[in-house]
Enzyme design. Sequence first.
Site, PDB file in Angstrom:
ATOM      1  N   HIS A  29     -16.913 -19.997  45.845  1.00  0.00           N
ATOM      2  CA  HIS A  29     -17.633 -18.867  45.260  1.00  0.00           C
ATOM      3  C   HIS A  29     -19.025 -18.745  45.849  1.00  0.00           C
ATOM      4  O   HIS A  29     -19.482 -17.643  46.202  1.00  0.00           O
ATOM      5  CB  HIS A  29     -17.712 -19.025  43.739  1.00  0.00           C
ATOM      6  CG  HIS A  29     -18.528 -17.964  43.079  1.00  0.00           C
ATOM      7  ND1 HIS A  29     -19.887 -18.100  42.839  1.00  0.00           N
ATOM      8  CD2 HIS A  29     -18.195 -16.724  42.648  1.00  0.00           C
ATOM      9  CE1 HIS A  29     -20.341 -17.003  42.274  1.00  0.00           C
ATOM     10  NE2 HIS A  29     -19.338 -16.153  42.138  1.00  0.00           N
ATOM     11  N   CYS A  46     -23.955 -23.527  88.118  1.00  0.00           N
ATOM     12  CA  CYS A  46     -24.108 -23.758  86.680  1.00  0.00           C
ATOM     13  C   CYS A  46     -25.394 -24.496  86.360  1.00  0.00           C
ATOM     14  O   CYS A  46     -25.525 -25.096  85.298  1.00  0.00           O
ATOM     15  CB  CYS A  46     -22.913 -24.530  86.120  1.00  0.00           C
ATOM     16  SG  CYS A  46     -22.685 -26.183  86.818  1.00  0.00           S
TER      17      CYS A  46
END
Length: 797
Positions: A418, A749
């Site tokens: 909840h 990279c």
Amino acid sequence: MMPQSANVIWLDEAGRTDVPRVGGKNASLGEMINTLGAKGISVPMGFATTSAAYWWFLQANDLESAIRVAIGHYVDGNVSLAETGRAVRSLVLKASWPDELAMEIASFYRTLCENSGKEDVAVRSSATAEDLPDASFAGQQETYLNVRGERELLAACKRCFASLFTDRAISYRQVKGFDHMKVALSIGVQPMVRADRGGSGVMFSIDTETGFNKVAVINAAWGLGENVVQGAVDPDEYVVFKPLLSDVALSPIIEKRLGGKEIKMIYQEGEAKTRNVPTSKIERSSFVLDDEDILTLGRWAVVIEEHYGCPMDIEWAKDGDTGGLFVVQARPETVQVGRDLSVLKSYEIRSRGAVLAKGLSIGDSVITGRVCLIESPEQIEDFVDGSILVTGTTDPDWVPIMKRAIGIITDHGGRTSHAAIVSRELGLPAIVGSHDATQRLHSEQEITLSCAEGDEGFIYEGAAEYDVKEVSLRNLPETETQILLNLANPSAAFRWWQIPADGVGLARMEFVISNHIKVHPMALVEFDRVQDDDTRRKIESLTSGYGDKTEYFVDKLSRGLARLAAVVHPKPVIVRMSDFKTNEYAGLLGGETFEPEEENPMIGFRGASRYYSPSYRAGFALECRAIERLRNTLGFDNVVVMIPFCRSVAEADRVLSVMAENGLERGVDDLRVYVMCEIPSNVILAKDFASRFDGFSIGSNDLTQLTLGIDRDSDLLSDLFDEQDEAVKWMISNVIQEAHLAGAKVGLCGQAPSDHPEFAGFLVDQGIDTISVTPDSFLAVKREVAAAERAHSESAA
């Protein structure tokens, strides 16, 4: 068969267009029974009272005018919310059933019992303004379980009617602008699924925090599902990659996280039909669902989502007697569906205090503020507006307080609790399942709540300094040069799914090993050699539940890398095999036993040289097993393997041979193998390396270090360390030319394009195929590359 009725119908007489008649929940159940049963989805049959029955009940007891007057006093500010809710619920509970309506409900109940062979039923509320695309009303009305007999059923139905006027329901309708007297309540009655002897939970057809739409997220706990929804337990969590679920030969479960599951809800006799009991040690240490159940639920999520045409929030249950799985509720997901996917917002913490507590992150933002610790909603007057709410758990009674908070922290609960659902709907960052935040934090304490670092949320002492970046993904230029991402942290990977990258150019295996596995692979292969008692206990704890300790490494590594591969699937993901240095390996649990001490680890026993060495070969075999499982069992054949720090052609041959021995043979099953270009020998012998590998990935940091002879970590020489030095650029230019002549691809990279986007222009001029950058610099590099390509084209013309 029962005669046609305007007041009570079988669920298969309803469909998705019947929300005004039977409410969102029952309309959805009817829709699934009618249309999805043939596709293998099991939904318990039952019946529903209609909105006509609700209005009949109110009219027969002359309640409409009394309720309208009571609500009017609240709207006018004359009475409190609590007084109003209490008064209206009392009116409903004291009212009497019209005899004919009561008999009709009882008759349907008797027929249901005969058809199902069960007398125990679940009685669920279904409001006509519920489960709408822009209003979830999650948990607002009541559900009653283990109801038996006509008298209990009618009493439970009346309580469902009354629950339309809980404080939170009245407040929510008021905020959403719904007319209280135009919302009716339908009641759904179904045979009980014996989840008290099995398990249950909630499933979302997207990632609830990032909106990543290629995964389904499943939470599971033992017993009835109320504990999961209310956040009373820390559930198991499973993440399934949806695009690969159609291939029954694959098992694309990319995460399995064991929850604490300290309690479970079961049935009992007496007035209170359910109760919580402690779980056993075996239950706490075991997953609620096996892999086949997880995959089944994942496939159901895909079918349900495709049928409804939107992301879905689904409740499920597993019958402990029969082993059968059932869907007991499905509603549209209401938070991510409204998100603007063309805007990417990110938070980066620059400085922070000590970590006070951790849990699951809900949302992706960072806030600072003061704690207000509240134990129950009865203390609503004690809450200080604009504070960070800290409590054990929440239920719908907490909503009025939650609306006044800037963030929420709970001890218990998972992503479908909840607290998590309401926090998302309110747009609040939250950390759930922290275990002990209520013990570690105190009211008026200044803290930082960070949900911006992946699945794990952190609570820091004091006010952290952080930056907020918001960039538009609209009108991005097209580039011939592919722009890829550098990724390392599986927990944070889903944050970047919106970026239109061409793949992942560098997935760092080391991060997964150091942060998720934490154990040296050889300490798992040769556990008997680990002598330190404390280290042994820690390894035993981490590998608990794995009969073979090496399986722990393979399982964790393959699933961690799968999260990285999932983000851009089916585009390529280049996974670099482990590239720790010996001092870094030694820092892993058990590592000191297996690692030598080196004067200069940076150019020592690292990369390819380890993979065929007797001292690490068995550890490398585990890495290979993980990659093989990642590609062939989980299904991510978009993964490319990359070998780091390969010093010679002879070494390349030895590594490729060891890989083949462990199920990774270049070219078999379309496996591509790249090599890092970070040593001058890789450039000098580029043609020879290109005959053994499918491509090169230039690691500009190490290549600069070894070309210029500079320790990249040296403060004394930092001003000389320059990836744009002419000697380094010569190296890069030459390897690109040689590789292309040999038919191999070349990418970069390193950090240079991320730090210096203009460096991308040089790479474009040299004809590089791909540039891989950090996510935060993707847009700048993409634009720089586009400009460089235009300039290059114009100069060529």
